[in-house]
Design a protein around this motif. Structure first.
Motif, PDB file in Angstrom:
ATOM      1  N   THR A 276       0.809  -1.204  -0.190  1.00  5.67           N
ATOM      2  CA  THR A 276      -0.290  -0.033  -0.034  1.00  5.67           C
ATOM      3  C   THR A 276       0.619   1.446  -0.296  1.00  5.67           C
ATOM      4  O   THR A 276       2.166   1.565   0.697  1.00  5.67           O
ATOM      5  N   TRP A 277       0.888   2.326  -0.781  1.00  6.80           N
ATOM      6  CA  TRP A 277       1.371   3.231  -1.123  1.00  6.80           C
ATOM      7  C   TRP A 277      -0.404   4.480  -0.678  1.00  6.80           C
ATOM      8  O   TRP A 277      -0.877   4.449  -1.374  1.00  6.80           O
ATOM      9  N   LEU A 278       0.191   5.574   0.153  1.00  2.00           N
ATOM     10  CA  LEU A 278      -0.602   6.309   0.230  1.00  2.00           C
ATOM     11  C   LEU A 278      -0.064   7.818  -0.298  1.00  2.00           C
ATOM     12  O   LEU A 278       1.309   8.384  -0.195  1.00  2.00           O
ATOM     13  N   LYS A 279      -0.372   8.573  -0.755  1.00  2.00           N
ATOM     14  CA  LYS A 279       0.242   9.859  -1.096  1.00  2.00           C
ATOM     15  C   LYS A 279      -0.495  11.326  -1.059  1.00  2.00           C
ATOM     16  O   LYS A 279      -1.913  11.875  -0.813  1.00  2.00           O
ATOM     17  N   TRP A 280       0.082  12.634  -0.719  1.00  2.00           N
ATOM     18  CA  TRP A 280       0.183  13.877  -0.452  1.00  2.00           C
ATOM     19  C   TRP A 280       0.458  14.470  -1.515  1.00  2.00           C
ATOM     20  O   TRP A 280       1.912  14.514  -1.426  1.00  2.00           O
ATOM     21  N   ALA A 281       0.086  15.912  -0.822  1.00  2.00           N
ATOM     22  CA  ALA A 281      -0.077  17.507  -2.627  1.00  2.00           C
ATOM     23  C   ALA A 281       0.471  18.069  -1.713  1.00  2.00           C
ATOM     24  O   ALA A 281       1.063  18.659  -0.823  1.00  2.00           O
ATOM     25  N   LEU A 282       2.091  18.548  -2.312  1.00  2.00           N
ATOM     26  CA  LEU A 282       2.857  19.105  -0.992  1.00  2.00           C
ATOM     27  C   LEU A 282       2.291  20.669  -1.279  1.00  2.00           C
ATOM     28  O   LEU A 282       2.245  21.277  -2.778  1.00  2.00           O
ATOM     29  N   CYS A 283       2.051  21.251  -0.410  1.00  2.00           N
ATOM     30  CA  CYS A 283       2.190  22.702  -0.283  1.00  2.00           C
ATOM     31  C   CYS A 283       2.358  23.428   0.581  1.00  2.00           C
ATOM     32  O   CYS A 283       3.302  23.422   0.867  1.00  2.00           O
ATOM     33  N   SER A 284       2.435  24.880   0.117  1.00  2.00           N
ATOM     34  CA  SER A 284       2.994  26.264   1.104  1.00  2.00           C
ATOM     35  C   SER A 284       2.323  27.103   1.119  1.00  2.00           C
ATOM     36  O   SER A 284       1.429  27.752   0.558  1.00  2.00           O
ATOM     37  N   VAL A 285       2.766  27.558   2.421  1.00  2.00           N
ATOM     38  CA  VAL A 285       1.739  29.413   2.787  1.00  2.00           C
ATOM     39  C   VAL A 285       2.753  30.494   2.699  1.00  2.00           C
ATOM     40  O   VAL A 285       4.323  30.170   3.835  1.00  2.00           O
ATOM     41  N   ASN A 286       3.036  31.065   2.326  1.00  2.00           N
ATOM     42  CA  ASN A 286       3.908  32.588   1.998  1.00  2.00           C
ATOM     43  C   ASN A 286       4.116  32.355   4.006  1.00  2.00           C
ATOM     44  O   ASN A 286       3.411  33.156   4.404  1.00  2.00           O
ATOM     45  N   ALA A 287       5.377  32.530   4.259  1.00  2.00           N
ATOM     46  CA  ALA A 287       5.763  32.832   5.585  1.00  2.00           C
ATOM     47  C   ALA A 287       5.689  34.355   6.347  1.00  2.00           C
ATOM     48  O   ALA A 287       5.519  34.605   6.937  1.00  2.00           O
ATOM     49  N   THR A 288       5.628  34.992   4.760  1.00  2.00           N
ATOM     50  CA  THR A 288       5.858  36.619   5.646  1.00  2.00           C
ATOM     51  C   THR A 288       4.420  37.325   5.301  1.00  2.00           C
ATOM     52  O   THR A 288       4.526  38.620   5.856  1.00  2.00           O
ATOM     53  N   GLY A 289       3.373  36.889   5.184  1.00  2.00           N
ATOM     54  CA  GLY A 289       2.217  36.909   5.123  1.00  2.00           C
ATOM     55  C   GLY A 289       1.406  36.938   6.884  1.00  2.00           C
ATOM     56  O   GLY A 289       2.666  37.026   7.277  1.00  2.00           O
ATOM     57  N   PRO A 290       0.892  37.914   6.752  1.00  2.00           N
ATOM     58  CA  PRO A 290       0.284  38.043   7.979  1.00  2.00           C
ATOM     59  C   PRO A 290       0.333  36.848   9.088  1.00  2.00           C
ATOM     60  O   PRO A 290      -0.614  35.720   8.671  1.00  2.00           O
ATOM     61  N   TRP A 291       0.278  36.503  10.321  1.00  2.00           N
ATOM     62  CA  TRP A 291       0.183  35.996  11.327  1.00  2.00           C
ATOM     63  C   TRP A 291      -0.596  36.279  12.456  1.00  2.00           C
ATOM     64  O   TRP A 291      -1.278  35.443  13.072  1.00  2.00           O
ATOM     65  N   THR A 292      -0.673  37.415  12.509  1.00  2.00           N
ATOM     66  CA  THR A 292      -1.649  37.913  13.440  1.00  2.00           C
ATOM     67  C   THR A 292      -2.888  38.857  13.380  1.00  2.00           C
ATOM     68  O   THR A 292      -2.440  40.099  12.592  1.00  2.00           O
ATOM     69  N   HIS A 293      -3.659  39.477  13.891  1.00  2.00           N
ATOM     70  CA  HIS A 293      -4.459  40.421  13.957  1.00  2.00           C
ATOM     71  C   HIS A 293      -5.911  40.551  15.308  1.00  2.00           C
ATOM     72  O   HIS A 293      -6.284  39.488  15.627  1.00  2.00           O
ATOM     73  N   GLY A 294      -4.775  41.263  16.041  1.00  2.00           N
ATOM     74  CA  GLY A 294      -5.837  41.721  17.687  1.00  2.00           C
ATOM     75  C   GLY A 294      -5.382  40.264  18.230  1.00  2.00           C
ATOM     76  O   GLY A 294      -4.556  39.999  18.531  1.00  2.00           O
ATOM     77  N   HIS A 295      -6.639  39.424  18.472  1.00  2.00           N
ATOM     78  CA  HIS A 295      -6.382  38.484  19.200  1.00  2.00           C
ATOM     79  C   HIS A 295      -6.187  37.738  18.733  1.00  2.00           C
ATOM     80  O   HIS A 295      -6.614  35.829  19.232  1.00  2.00           O
ATOM     81  N   ILE A 296      -5.769  37.307  17.997  1.00  2.00           N
ATOM     82  CA  ILE A 296      -5.874  36.196  16.618  1.00  2.00           C
ATOM     83  C   ILE A 296      -4.277  36.283  16.510  1.00  2.00           C
ATOM     84  O   ILE A 296      -3.843  36.746  15.808  1.00  2.00           O
ATOM     85  N   ALA A 297      -3.438  34.337  16.259  1.00  2.00           N
ATOM     86  CA  ALA A 297      -2.276  34.697  16.372  1.00  2.00           C
ATOM     87  C   ALA A 297      -2.251  33.332  15.528  1.00  2.00           C
ATOM     88  O   ALA A 297      -3.477  32.390  15.762  1.00  2.00           O
ATOM     89  N   LEU A 298      -1.838  33.243  14.684  1.00  2.00           N
ATOM     90  CA  LEU A 298      -1.265  31.860  13.692  1.00  2.00           C
ATOM     91  C   LEU A 298       0.047  31.484  14.067  1.00  2.00           C
ATOM     92  O   LEU A 298       1.073  31.742  14.408  1.00  2.00           O
ATOM     93  N   LEU A 299      -0.028  29.268  14.161  1.00  2.00           N
ATOM     94  CA  LEU A 299       1.416  29.555  14.326  1.00  2.00           C
ATOM     95  C   LEU A 299       1.695  28.149  13.693  1.00  2.00           C
ATOM     96  O   LEU A 299       0.602  27.334  13.152  1.00  2.00           O
TER      97      LEU A 299
END
Ligand SMILES: Cc1cc2nc3c(=O)[nH]c(=O)nc-3n(C[C@H](O)[C@H](O)[C@H](O)COP(=O)(O)OP(=O)(O)OC[C@H]3O[C@@H](n4cnc5c(N)ncnc54)[C@H](O)[C@@H]3O)c2cc1C
Length: 399
Positions: A276-299
């Motif tokens: 059995t083989w599985l696969k996933w498509a490789l993706c990226s999110v631009n690290a220089t985009g916004p990470w925070t807004h007010g009381h919200i932050a991404l990680l």
């Protein structure tokens, strides 16, 4: 808005993946009440191998889980780099005891499910962290009553949870990211990772012990042992214009073997072993985009999903968690300012490693003269020179 420091409302984390679980432990250590929500009804055993380099292990040590992880981990002594074009060994990069001595923490490879389950056990045993599964975060609202409300869904029901902040650790397809003005969406890379695991008894000795990286035109192969050495993890990465948002799509073994048809026979024999083989498509999110807004932050992947060509996706999520914790002491007076400081501290490092992964995506798949030049550099560099290229990554500690 809430009066900071005067409320005992929890911090809500969306996503109990590797980053969310570490963030829950890091924030709890600072004295916060934490509610950890994951849309999955059950954190099932999906995924395969991950690298835990000394930088990630220094955080896991601080969180007190390194000892629990050790029986599940494997410490290869070397990374052997081969050219699949010439079937020649190009370099042996020291890992194992060399990296532990150099950076003070181990270099391990591990099954994602083992890492997640050790973190999950620790979260479940920690009073003050409330884990809710089957809970999909929708949005964060301000209310006229001086507090914030995180809305989440369980099945058809919508719930509202008073909170101090929302941390989006909800992965590459993050819903939390959609709440940030000027956010960017995840992008498919046109590359795919095929993966399989094999019980070690079924693997010829040739493939056990050291980790391996094989380079060829438009594709490469990575292999290493996981589950305390009991399984071999094989990942075959190739150019393929396939778009899918899941981590475990069934892969066509014949198609995989066709992609690797020009490779050395011993590699093709290895690829033919798993049923059995599985696969996933490789993706990226631009690290220089916004990470925070007010009381919200991404990680983690929500903020900076990267191609796996530096094997630092989990490591960066784990590092984020430690630094987020440091910026949010229990008596934090101004949460938006603290979150912005977290973003400032983390962004350049994540963007730098993301760029190195993009560069490797090209270099690993070179053909012709560029491939010959790359191979010559690998052949004529000393093991120490090759290892030193990772010092800035592996030598990082939260302090
Ligand atoms: C199922 C799965 C399998 C993976 N397998 C591998 C692998 O084999 N090899 C590898 O290198 N990387 C794998 N990854 C990716 C790897 O875990 C990450 O790149 C890295 O660990 C960073 O983790 P993260 O915590 O930022 O995100 P992730 O580990 O992706 O975790 C995100 C979590 O958020 C949850 N979530 C998403 N949306 C919401 C929402 N709206 N509300 C609440 N919860 C939400 C998801 O269910 C998930 O548990 C996998 C990820 C997942 C989710």
């Amino acid at each position: 808005m809430p009066q900071e420091g005067e409320t005992n409302h929890p911090i809500v984390i969306a996503g109990a993946g590797i980053g969310g679980l570490c963030a829950a432990l890091a924030l709890r250590r600072q004295g916060h009440e934490v509610v950890l929500l994951d849309k999955a009804a059950r954190l099932a055993e999906v995924g395969a191998g991950l690298q835990l380099s000394p930088n990630a292990c220094s955080v896991l040590d601080e969180l007190g889980v390194l000892g629990d992880l050790e029986p599940h981990a494997f410490a290869p002594n070397f990374l052997q780099i081969h050219s699949a074009r010439s079937n020649a060994l190009l370099a042996k990069v020291p890992l194992g005891s060399f990296l532990k001595e150099r950076h003070g923490h181990p270099y391990w490879v591990i099954h994602r499910a083992d890492l997640q389950s050790v973190l999950l056990d620790r979260v479940s045993q920690t009073p003050g962290i409330d884990l809710r599964l089957g809970a999909e975060v929708q949005t964060l609202k301000s209310t006229p009553y001086n507090y914030l409300a995180c809305e989440y869904r369980t099945g058809p029901d919508t719930h509202s949870l008073d909170c101090r902040a929302l941390i989006g650790a909800d992965g590459v397809w993050s819903k939390t990211r959609q709440l940030l003005p000027n956010h960017e969406n995840a992008r498919f890379s046109g590359q795919v990772a095929y993966r399989a695991t094999l019980p070690i008894e079924q693997v010829p000795n040739r493939w056990t012990g050291d980790s391996g990286l094989w380079l060829h035109r438009d594709a490469h192969l990575v292999h290493y042992q996981i589950r305390g050495g009991r399984e071999l993890n094989i990942v075959a990465l190739a150019t393929e214009d396939w778009k899918d948002e899941t981590w475990s799509a069934a892969a066509d073994k014949k198609a995989l073997l066709h992609v690797f048809k020009d490779w050395p026979a011993e590699v093709r024999n290895l690829l033919a072993l798993p049923d059995t083989w599985l696969k996933w498509a490789l993706c990226s999110v631009n690290a220089t985009g916004p990470w925070t807004h007010g009381h919200i932050a991404l990680l983690g992947d929500a903020a900076h999903a990267m191609l796996p060509f530096m094997a630092q996706g989990a490591g960066m999520a784990i590092e984020d968690a430690a630094i987020l914790g440091r910026h949010l002491p229990g008596d934090v007076a101004n949460i938006p300012a603290a979150l912005r400081a977290y973003e400032r501290q983390r962004k350049s490092r994540a963007a730098h490693i993301q760029n190195r992964a993009f560069t490797n995506a090209q270099v690993f798949h070179y053909s012709g003269l560029p491939a010959m030049a790359r191979d010559a550099v690998l052949r004529f560099s000393s093991p120490l020179q090759l290892a030193a290229r990772f010092d800035d990554i592996y030598g990082w500690t939260p302090d």
